[in-house]
Design an enzyme around this catalytic site. Structure first.
Site, PDB file in Angstrom:
ATOM      1  NE  ARG A  21      38.512  23.371  33.951  1.00 43.13           N
ATOM      2  CZ  ARG A  21      38.671  24.519  33.746  1.00 43.13           C
ATOM      3  NH1 ARG A  21      39.928  25.374  34.359  1.00 43.13           N
ATOM      4  NH2 ARG A  21      37.453  24.853  32.921  1.00 43.13           N
ATOM      5  CB  SER A 137      23.720  39.395  37.626  1.00 45.44           C
ATOM      6  OG  SER A 137      25.431  38.814  37.033  1.00 45.44           O
ATOM      7  CE  LYS A 156      19.459  33.830  36.254  1.00 50.10           C
ATOM      8  NZ  LYS A 156      18.759  32.399  36.368  1.00 50.10           N
ATOM      9  CB  SER A 189      40.563  37.329  36.536  1.00 50.91           C
ATOM     10  OG  SER A 189      39.386  36.465  35.987  1.00 50.91           O
ATOM     11  CG  HIS A 217      40.746  39.015  39.845  1.00 45.08           C
ATOM     12  ND1 HIS A 217      41.838  38.255  39.615  1.00 45.08           N
ATOM     13  CD2 HIS A 217      40.094  38.346  39.875  1.00 45.08           C
ATOM     14  CE1 HIS A 217      41.248  37.101  39.555  1.00 45.08           C
ATOM     15  NE2 HIS A 217      40.085  37.164  39.166  1.00 45.08           N
ATOM     16  CE  LYS A 248      41.467  35.114  42.925  1.00 52.27           C
ATOM     17  NZ  LYS A 248      41.630  34.076  42.612  1.00 52.27           N
ATOM     18  CB  THR A 277      31.522  26.265  56.767  1.00 52.84           C
ATOM     19  OG1 THR A 277      32.756  25.768  56.429  1.00 52.84           O
ATOM     20  CG2 THR A 277      31.899  28.180  56.637  1.00 52.84           C
ATOM     21  CB  THR A 278      35.381  25.333  60.371  1.00 51.65           C
ATOM     22  OG1 THR A 278      34.599  23.939  61.107  1.00 51.65           O
ATOM     23  CG2 THR A 278      36.055  25.055  61.728  1.00 51.65           C
TER      24      THR A 278
HETATM   25  C1  LIG Z   1      36.182  37.500  40.134  1.00 51.35           C
HETATM   26  C2  LIG Z   1      36.323  36.542  41.287  1.00 51.35           C
HETATM   27  N1  LIG Z   1      35.400  36.528  41.935  1.00 51.35           N
HETATM   28  C3  LIG Z   1      35.904  35.228  42.956  1.00 51.35           C
HETATM   29  C4  LIG Z   1      37.077  34.701  42.921  1.00 51.35           C
HETATM   30  C5  LIG Z   1      36.918  33.519  43.710  1.00 51.35           C
HETATM   31  O1  LIG Z   1      38.187  34.279  44.953  1.00 51.35           O
HETATM   32  P1  LIG Z   1      39.169  32.715  46.264  1.00 51.35           P
HETATM   33  O2  LIG Z   1      39.451  32.204  45.294  1.00 51.35           O
HETATM   34  O3  LIG Z   1      39.214  33.598  47.590  1.00 51.35           O
HETATM   35  O4  LIG Z   1      38.010  32.029  46.606  1.00 51.35           O
HETATM   36  C6  LIG Z   1      37.510  34.404  42.395  1.00 51.35           C
HETATM   37  C7  LIG Z   1      38.836  33.286  42.256  1.00 51.35           C
HETATM   38  O5  LIG Z   1      39.259  33.008  41.439  1.00 51.35           O
HETATM   39  C8  LIG Z   1      37.555  35.420  41.105  1.00 51.35           C
HETATM   40  O6  LIG Z   1      38.309  35.050  40.122  1.00 51.35           O
END
Ligand SMILES: Cc1ncc(COP(=O)(O)O)c(C=O)c1O
Length: 407
Positions: A21, A137, A156, A189, A217, A248, A277-278
């Site tokens: 990448r 899932s 799972k 996505s 998304h 997003k 976490t902060t």
């Molecule tokens: C389906 C899905 N869930 C969660 C996330 C995570 O989102 P964030 O960028 O807010 O961490 C993404 C990020 O691309 C995603 O595509």
């Protein structure tokens, strides 16, 4: 162990498979999105149009969002100064959570530093709350859900993508008394396809399972107030936990879940990813809240995005390019080979100033490597014309397949 040699092996493997990448350095220019400047490694610059961003509605440069962020910085300073537990819960965080709870018609919401963390922290915590929980899932769920489910050590079951018959078979095979949760997405996505929300909710009712939907998304973009596909379809009230991002369509940063007050209280109290976490900087929370509030009524922006997506798909289809069209705002063009995908992406950038990142395995299955375009309200006719002409020229030059993939 020769650690350097180990790193060389790992990196060479990626190079050999064409999967290494390369991040490109871009400088977005407020007021000019989707136009930006690409800084090459040698220090030279090129004007580009970003075609693969997830600032889906251009809210990252919206005056309402920027004003809220400036105001919060001036009022309160930079960071939050602590975890949510220890001094990091500010009025800005509380206001954002109230805005999100209202958006989804839920009693409460919890804000995390990203939707990745929200998914991971929530899904890994649920088995602590419901001993013996079985999580069902979708096989194409996002990495953050997979990580959360894998890490929780609970049972799972992975169902084939969007296959409710398979999900039913898995539910039937388990103890009817076992606590259950079905985790899925409203829009996947990479293909831009929709999850079968109503059918999954019916199964959840039948098998007394909780439901967890990732609307990352979709939030901001679907539904009359931008609460997502479940809102559009009148199903939001039947979902137990809704996950979304503020990074997003809302154009800022952060993630959240919205659910019952008790569920949020329990996750708040048990999830390490929330507690240790902060918290987000107050200005981020303020900007995100302003964006969520604004998009509750800005239907014109949503309509414009859908229009641009339809126009782009129609024009690429007109050229016979192999696009996937499930009727969402995402426009994937399949190239089917990692080396060609990278080559086309490089040529688009260098020759035409069009930036679209190649998408390779493991983000998508091998053989379906693609360019994924994300038209938005700020991509006008000029940008669309330039993209379509460049794609036509490159497809001809590289003698690539023009057969259309239908949904
Ligand atoms: C389906 C899905 N869930 C969660 C996330 C995570 O989102 P964030 O960028 O807010 O961490 C993404 C990020 O691309 C995603 O595509």
């Amino acid at each position: 162990m020769d650690y350097t040699a180990g790193l060389d092996v790992a990196l060479n493997r990626l190079h050999e498979e064409g999967r290494y990448r390369t991040f490109i350095d871009i400088e977005r220019r407020k007021g000019a999105f989707p136009n930006a400047v690409w800084r090459r490694p040698d220090g030279t610059e090129k004007d580009i149009t970003v075609w693969c961003g997830n600032d889906y509605l251009g809210m990252g440069q919206h005056p309402v969002v920027l004003a809220a962020m400036h105001e919060a910085i001036d009022a309160t300073g930079a960071g939050s100064g602590g975890t949510r537990n220890i001094s990091g819960t500010t009025v800005y965080h509380k206001a954002l959570e109230a805005e999100l709870a209202d958006l989804h018609g839920k009693e409460a919401a919890l804000v995390f530093t990203s939707a990745y963390i929200a998914n991971d922290a929530t899904l890994s915590t649920l088995p602590k709350l419901f001993p013996g929980l079985i999580i069902y899932s979708d096989e194409l769920n996002h990495a953050s859900m997979i990580e959360g489910i894998r890490r929780n050590g609970g049972a799972k079951r992975i169902f084939r993508h969007n296959d409710v018959s398979h999900l039913r078979a898995l539910l039937e095979a388990d103890d009817p008394k076992a606590p259950k949760l079905i985790a899925f997405e409203s829009i996947y996505s990479m293909d831009g396809d929709f999850g079968p929300i109503a059918e999954i909710l019916d199964l959840a009712d039948e098998f007394n399972a909780l439901t967890y939907i990732d609307e990352v998304h979709a939030v901001g973009m679907y539904g009359p107030r931008g609460a997502g596909v479940a809102e559009r379809d009148g199903l939001m009230g039947r979902i137990d936990i809704i996950n979304g991002t503020l990074a997003k369509a809302y154009g800022v940063m952060g993630g959240y879940i919205a659910s019952s007050a008790k569920m949020c209280d329990a996750i708040r109290s048990y999830a390490p990813g929330f507690i240790f976490t902060t918290s987000l900087p107050p200005a981020i929370a303020a900007g995100a809240a302003a964006s969520v509030r604004h998009l509750k009524t800005d239907q014109a922006r949503r309509d414009q995005q859908q229009l641009q997506a339809r126009i782009l798909k129609m024009r690429l289809k007109g050229l016979g390019l192999p696009i996937i069209d499930h009727g969402s705002h995402i426009v994937p063009v399949i190239v089917g080979d990692p080396v060609h995908t990278k080559m086309i992406s490089d040529m688009l950038l260098e020759r035409f100033g069009i930036y679209v990142q190649p998408i390779n395995f493991p983000t998508v299955p091998r053989g379906t490597e693609r360019l994924r375009f994300t038209p938005s309200p700020v991509h006008g006719p000029k940008e669309i014309d330039a993209l379509v002409q460049s794609m036509d020229e490159l497809w001809a030059q590289c003698a690539l397949n023009r057969a259309e993939l239908s949904a």
